[in-house]
Design an enzyme around this catalytic site. Structure first.
Site, PDB file in Angstrom:
ATOM      1  N   ALA A   1      19.236 -28.876  -3.758  1.00 56.46           N
ATOM      2  CA  ALA A   1      19.273 -28.533  -5.267  1.00 56.46           C
ATOM      3  C   ALA A   1      20.696 -27.839  -5.369  1.00 56.46           C
ATOM      4  CB  ALA A   1      18.414 -27.523  -5.736  1.00 56.46           C
TER       5      ALA A   1
ATOM      6  N   GLY B   1      15.423 -29.955  -2.274  1.00 56.53           N
ATOM      7  CA  GLY B   1      14.836 -30.731  -3.299  1.00 56.53           C
ATOM      8  C   GLY B   1      15.168 -32.120  -3.286  1.00 56.53           C
TER       9      GLY B   1
ATOM     10  N   GLU C   1      12.168 -33.305  -1.325  1.00 56.96           N
ATOM     11  CA  GLU C   1      10.828 -33.125  -2.163  1.00 56.96           C
ATOM     12  C   GLU C   1      10.774 -34.225  -3.256  1.00 56.96           C
ATOM     13  OE1 GLU C   1      10.034 -28.466  -2.693  1.00 56.96           O
ATOM     14  OE2 GLU C   1      11.977 -28.788  -2.875  1.00 56.96           O
TER      15      GLU C   1
ATOM     16  N   GLU D   1      14.945 -24.726   2.998  1.00 55.73           N
ATOM     17  CA  GLU D   1      15.051 -23.244   2.251  1.00 55.73           C
ATOM     18  C   GLU D   1      14.842 -22.146   2.899  1.00 55.73           C
ATOM     19  OE1 GLU D   1      13.907 -27.125  -0.337  1.00 55.73           O
ATOM     20  OE2 GLU D   1      13.494 -26.305   1.874  1.00 55.73           O
TER      21      GLU D   1
END
Length: 260
Positions: free
Chosen positions: A66, A112, A115, A135
């Site tokens: 992200a 992300g 994910e 993360e």
């Protein structure tokens, strides 16, 4: 529809969506998440598109994570809203899309990015792929479904280790874990995805839609997967695809599914 951060190409029954932010290693920002949602929504409504391939531009990254600069100063409330909106708008949306989505994982798929790949219906990796959920190295946890989908795919123990260490795994390890279905040479990644997509596109899109829904129900805390399968199985009998498929079988010919 024109986009700033993604490229959408269509060829026969297959659409390829490419996240195109090479200077940011295709990192997900809010604008890109919205564009991906809009593209998937548009492609799902197109009856000519039977399969979607999702990849990143270049060979370095599928999605490297992200865009941290967008939320580094968020409060607790803002962080919760960020995760909730992202899951609804893109990650859960992709998982429940009735059109199959194949992730072509080229290069880094981190945070992300992994994910997003896990939200796709299955994954094929290039031999240069690196995957992980780092993360915790930033003082946060995966917020776009990573703590839920990773254990479903690789098992609780492996997911715990990957998330707690924040370490990356290579493509061969991902294959051994069951995180990806196939590993191929980088130059064969898209051709392999297209070959598999071509096989899928010849089958009943209506039956595939029901199969996706039934499979996902088995991983839901609120649905009964067996009951969902029974209901979906029954609904298939009322479709034109079922009539064509069974008639073609009895007539010893290839089915030409109308998608109805």
């Amino acid at each position: 529809m024109s986009y700033k951060n993604i490229i959408v190409e269509e060829e026969r029954a297959i659409a390829t969506v490419t996240i195109n932010r090479p200077n940011k290693l295709n990192a997900l920002n809010k604008e890109t998440i919205q564009e991906l949602h809009d593209a998937f929504e548009d492609l799902e409504s197109d009856r000519q598109i039977k399969v979607i391939i999702l990849t990143g531009s270049g060979e370095k990254a599928f999605v490297a994570g992200a865009d941290i600069s967008e939320f580094a100063d968020f409060s607790e409330k803002e962080g919760g809203k960020l995760a909730a909106k992202g899951q609804e708008l893109l990650f859960n949306f992709v998982e429940n899309l009735s059109t199959p989505v194949i992730a072509a994982v080229n290069g880094f798929a981190l945070g992300g990015g992994l994910e997003l790949a896990m939200a796709c219906h299955f994954r094929i990796a290039g031999d240069n792929a690196k995957m992980g959920l780092p993360e915790v190295t930033l003082g946060v946890i995966p917020g776009y479904g990573g703590t839920q989908r990773l254990p479903q795919l690789v098992g609780k123990g492996r997911a715990m280790e990957m998330i707690m260490t924040g370490a990356m795994i290579d493509a061969d390890t991902a294959l051994r874990y069951g995180l990806v279905n196939h590993v191929v040479a980088q130059e064969e990644l898209l051709p392999t995805c297209e070959k598999i997509a071509g096989r899928i596109s010849k089958n009943s899109s209506v039956a595939i839609k029901h199969a996706i829904k039934a499979i996902n129900a088995g991983f839901s805390s609120t649905d009964n997967g067996y009951e969902a399968e029974i209901a979906a199985f029954g609904r298939c009998f009322g479709t034109a695809d079922f009539k064509e498929g069974t008639t073609a079988f009895l007539e010893k010919r290839k089915a030409d599914f109308p998608g109805e």
